[in-house]
Write a protein that holds these residues in place. Structure first.
Motif, PDB file in Angstrom:
ATOM      1  N   GLY A   1       4.471  -4.620  -1.912  1.00  0.00           N
ATOM      2  CA  GLY A   1       3.901  -5.855  -1.381  1.00  0.00           C
ATOM      3  C   GLY A   1       2.504  -5.646  -0.833  1.00  0.00           C
TER       4      GLY A   1
ATOM      5  N   ASP B   1       0.987  -8.266   1.426  1.00  0.00           N
ATOM      6  CA  ASP B   1       0.672  -9.307   2.406  1.00  0.00           C
ATOM      7  C   ASP B   1       0.413  -8.674   3.772  1.00  0.00           C
ATOM      8  N   ASP B   2       0.286  -9.536   4.826  1.00  0.00           N
ATOM      9  CA  ASP B   2      -0.098  -8.960   6.123  1.00  0.00           C
ATOM     10  C   ASP B   2       1.071  -8.319   6.881  1.00  0.00           C
ATOM     11  N   THR B   3       2.248  -8.215   6.235  1.00  0.00           N
ATOM     12  CA  THR B   3       3.327  -7.420   6.837  1.00  0.00           C
ATOM     13  C   THR B   3       3.101  -5.921   6.552  1.00  0.00           C
TER      14      THR B   3
END
Ligand code: FAD
Length: 382
Positions: free
Chosen positions: A162, A164-166
């Motif tokens: 992934g 994203d901002d995670t």
């Protein structure tokens, strides 16, 4: 009926968790995309901390391993002043750490998984996880597509997925070229860590050889891979400023390096472990060591829950997250700082590094703190 625990990935981390849960009274299953035993071919060589040795002893995988003790570490920087030597004996230790071939460690863990009759679904990738209130639906891609259910899914698939901002991270623009080289003289259990402007070069005693982890730019890696045997050995000797003489080298392999980590290693009925939770630069040899501390913490929590309790319970996973926050954050942070501080040629930083190495050399308590940090993780800081 759902499984209690489904582990995605039968690499060293996933298998270590399965073995640690062996007597927990939980129905545990491992799933791996590759055929059974593929991890035995892992070409990496791992420096293991003393704390890791203790955990592997508890898991009964240590005894069969041919581990080489590191008794002295020489740290220096190319083209700058300052050096230090860390001695096991100075800290009343038999070893500062141990060197093991990753494939051999994976083989020993696989043997324990087999002895404990833990089921492994191999040649079958986990394609999707769908957490629900009571369990997670795990979709499998293999010869036949199907889904299984588990109350807790432990993801140990060896990479942070992934963008994203995670997910946090940094691209170091470095590759590691790894190999095994034979020294002309006995290594005497001395490891070298040499900081060069392109990245660190580590020589770790491994049997009677040295495991070489040579960090450099992607173009530098191309150059190292294109060299013939003697050219490559000359290059390592030159980087080491003549401190070692080498006679033979095994085939070289390359690994791109970056920092990638999940900001939160816990989700709904899901926990991420090992390289699936954080992929670190190998400069401090912390990836597997940190992973095993995570594995042990999770297994200890699961083993102490009452029979029939829900292993995917949010409160239990929250306790795991809290227990691991400091060590995980400190290990990611110090590894990242080391890479950035030592992988450049800026004059002020070079002087600062030299001063740091001189300070370490002059100050036994500081060296002791560093040695304990290497052996036990963040809980060893005074
Ligand atoms: C050059 C280098 C040197 C290193 N040196 C050290 C060191 O000295 N000390 C140290 O502690 N650490 C070191 N590390 C880090 C260490 O190698 C890793 O932390 C460790 O190998 C990670 O193991 P893992 O089980 O998480 O992942 P992996 O070994 O990658 O295993 C993941 C498994 O998951 C499977 N899988 C992947 N996707 C799926 C899917 N969708 N479904 C099912 N299965 C899947 C794969 O087939 C694989 O078997 C080093 C790393 C590198 C690159």
């Amino acid at each position: 009926m759902p499984h209690d625990v489904l582990i995605v990935g039968a690499g060293p981390v996933g298998m270590a968790l399965a073995v640690a849960l062996k007597d927990a009274g939980l129905d545990t299953v491992l799933v791996d995309a590759r055929p059974r035993g593929a991890a035995r071919g892992d070409p990496r060589v791992l420096a293991l901390a003393h704390g890791t040795r203790l955990t592997l002893q508890r898991l009964r995988v240590w005894e069969g391993l041919s581990a080489t003790p590191i008794r002295h570490i020489h740290v220096s920087q190319a083209g700058g002043f300052g050096r230090t030597r860390i001695e096991a004996a100075e800290h009343h230790l038999d070893a500062l750490g141990y060197v093991v071939r990753a494939g051999e460690l994976a083989g020993a863990l696989d043997d324990r998984v087999r002895d404990a009759a833990i089921p492994v679904i191999d040649g079958c990738a986990v394609a999707h996880l769908a957490p629900a209130s009571d369990d997670v639906i795990v979709s499998l891609d293999g010869e036949t597509e199907r889904a299984v259910r588990a109350r807790l899914v432990a993801c140990a698939e060896g990479g942070v997925q992934g963008g994203d901002d995670t997910i946090g991270g940094r691209d170091y623009g470095q590759h590691a070229v790894i190999t095994v080289a034979t020294p002309a003289d006995e290594h005497g259990h001395l490891a070298f860590e040499r900081f060069t402007p392109d990245g660190p070069l580590a020589l770790l005693p491994c049997g009677r050889d040295y495991a070489v982890v040579h960090t450099t730019s992607p173009r530098g890696a191309e150059r190292l891979l294109a060299m013939d045997e003697r050219e490559y050995l000359d290059e390592v000797e030159r980087c080491m400023a003549g401190r070692v003489r080498l006679t033979r080298v095994e085939p070289r392999q390359r690994f791109p390096l970056a920092l990638r980590y999940r900001r939160d290693p816990v989700g709904d009925r899901t926990v991420w472990l090992g390289n699936a939770a954080q992929t670190l630069h190998p400069v401090a040899g912390q990836g597997f060591n940190l992973a095993l501390r995570d594995v042990w913490a999770l297994a200890s929590l699961l083993r102490t829950t009452p029979a029939g309790a829900d292993p995917g319970d949010a409160a239990l996973l929250s306790r795991y997250r809290s227990a691991r926050r400091v060590d995980r954050g400190a290990t990611i942070g110090t590894t990242d700082t080391l890479v950035r501080l030592f992988s450049n040629d800026l004059a002020p930083l070079k002087a600062l590094r030299g001063a740091g190495l001189l300070l370490l050399d002059a100050c036994p308590p500081l060296r002791g703190a560093l040695a304990r940090r290497m052996m036990f993780g963040a809980r060893a800081w005074p």
